[in-house]
Design a protein around this motif. Structure first.
Motif, PDB file in Angstrom:
ATOM      1  N   VAL A 128       0.837  -1.203   0.000  1.00 33.22           N
ATOM      2  CA  VAL A 128       0.000   0.000   0.000  1.00 33.22           C
ATOM      3  C   VAL A 128       0.870   1.249   0.000  1.00 33.22           C
ATOM      4  CG1 VAL A 128      -1.621   1.366   1.369  1.00 33.22           C
ATOM      5  CG2 VAL A 128      -1.995  -1.097   1.084  1.00 33.22           C
ATOM      6  N   GLU A 132       0.772   4.148  -2.755  1.00 39.05           N
ATOM      7  CA  GLU A 132       0.290   5.461  -2.333  1.00 39.05           C
ATOM      8  C   GLU A 132       1.341   6.534  -2.570  1.00 39.05           C
ATOM      9  OE1 GLU A 132      -1.009   5.176   1.716  1.00 39.05           O
ATOM     10  OE2 GLU A 132      -3.062   4.612   1.125  1.00 39.05           O
ATOM     11  N   ARG A 135       1.559   7.328  -6.247  1.00 39.24           N
ATOM     12  CA  ARG A 135       0.415   8.128  -6.701  1.00 39.24           C
ATOM     13  C   ARG A 135       0.538   9.570  -6.232  1.00 39.24           C
ATOM     14  NH1 ARG A 135      -4.408   5.883  -4.231  1.00 39.24           N
ATOM     15  NH2 ARG A 135      -5.563   7.329  -5.532  1.00 39.24           N
ATOM     16  N   GLU A 136       1.042   9.778  -5.012  1.00 40.65           N
ATOM     17  CA  GLU A 136       1.227  11.139  -4.504  1.00 40.65           C
ATOM     18  C   GLU A 136       2.208  11.918  -5.380  1.00 40.65           C
ATOM     19  OE1 GLU A 136       2.623  10.563  -0.574  1.00 40.65           O
ATOM     20  OE2 GLU A 136       0.669   9.967   0.240  1.00 40.65           O
ATOM     21  N   GLN A 164      -6.302   0.613  -5.001  1.00 39.89           N
ATOM     22  CA  GLN A 164      -5.596   1.865  -5.258  1.00 39.89           C
ATOM     23  C   GLN A 164      -5.985   2.499  -6.595  1.00 39.89           C
ATOM     24  OE1 GLN A 164      -3.183   3.625  -3.400  1.00 39.89           O
ATOM     25  NE2 GLN A 164      -3.817   2.329  -1.696  1.00 39.89           N
TER      26      GLN A 164
END
Length: 310
Positions: A128, A132, A135-136, A164
């Motif tokens: 995860v 994450e 993606r940020e 996600q």
């Protein structure tokens, strides 16, 4: 109507940072190979899926990553041996070159720090965190991530991908690499075409067909001296088969595979042949996003992939 996909694992030093003895020649070839591949794809107007390690999109970091649940020592080489090698740890200039290219490349993820998702020690929390963070960073570049290429094709945590918002991934190849793959294709006449499918998590699995640098070293040298570059021949066979059918031929490589001019000639020969076949037939060149949009149009993948470039 057949199609061809090319995907690249764009990673610089991150593809090797966990190895005890990284292959020096390939480590140092990452930037060179990236630029050569981008130029060749532009020359032949071939779009590709560029799967980028998220850390490369940073300008700097502390090398510690305290907020990341990686196992102890995961970022050790970044902090120690490669502390003064920003050229291996960061590549925003190279990523910007891909995004600015005229060819309609797909921007995809290769995780944040090249974590192997299929390993037992890669738990859900780490998977995860890798996605994450990727993606940020992508959002900071006004990009979205819809496709994941697993580091070293180590497939795992597909449920996390679905949660996600990732829609597609490159699956494991059903064909063999190297000498065995050459034997299967040329002697056994085994097909290298693959079938994209929607898996149980609703993700589109676009399997690989052929790793373009799976026949190297002395065997390659001998083959080229008495015949031709075997990987060029395999690529041509796959392209021809796709052109004759409605099938998919999916080639992949790392930019760091291009360590010298001999490797450049291999890729030029393959892309030149692909360009000629595309002009002479109804063969399409697609990205993983394009394929996913055809296989699962209800996902809206095609619209999101196009919008992310505008």
């Amino acid at each position: 109507m057949g199609s061809v996909v090319i995907s690249l694992d764009a990673e610089l030093g991150w593809g090797f940072h966990d190895l005890v003895t990284p292959p020096a020649e390939r480590v140092e070839a990452g930037r060179r190979g990236w630029s050569v591949m981008l130029e060749l794809l532009e020359e032949f107007e071939v779009p590709a899926t560029w799967a980028v390690v998220g850390h490369l999109m940073l300008d700097n970091c502390d090398g510690v990553h305290d907020d990341h649940p990686a196992p102890e020592g995961w970022f050790a080489r970044e902090r120690d041996e490669w502390a003064d090698r920003e050229d291996l740890r960061y590549g925003p200039d190279l990523v910007a070159d891909v995004l600015a290219a005229d060819a309609d490349h797909e921007f995809a993820s290769h995780t944040f720090s090249h974590v192997l998702f299929g390993r037992p020690e890669t738990d859900r929390e780490l998977a995860v965190a890798e996605l994450e963070r990727s993606r940020e960073i992508a959002a900071e570049w006004n990009r979205s991530i819809d496709t994941l290429v697993y580091p070293r094709n180590d497939v795992g945590h597909r449920d996390v991908l679905a949660e996600q918002g990732i829609t597609a991934y490159r699956g494991r190849s059903p064909t063999r690499d190297g000498v065995r793959g050459l034997f299967d294709s040329t002697v056994r006449d085994r097909s290298m075409l693959v079938e994209p499918v929607v898996d149980e998590y609703g993700l589109v699995n676009v399997p690989a067909s052929l790793f373009l640098f799976g026949f190297e070293g002395a065997a390659r040298t001998v083959a080229e001296s008495i015949w031709a570059d075997p990987m060029v021949e395999l690529a041509r066979r796959g392209i021809d088969e796709a052109a004759r059918t409605d099938g998919l031929f999916h080639m992949w490589l790392h930019p760091n595979n291009l360590t010298d001019e001999r490797d450049d000639r291999r890729m030029r020969a393959i892309l030149s042949y692909l360009d000629r076949q595309r002009a002479a037939t109804d063969l399409r060149v697609e990205t993983i996003a394009d394929v996913a949009g055809r296989v699962a149009p209800e996902s809206g993948f095609s619209e999101r992939a196009t919008a992310s470039w505008q």
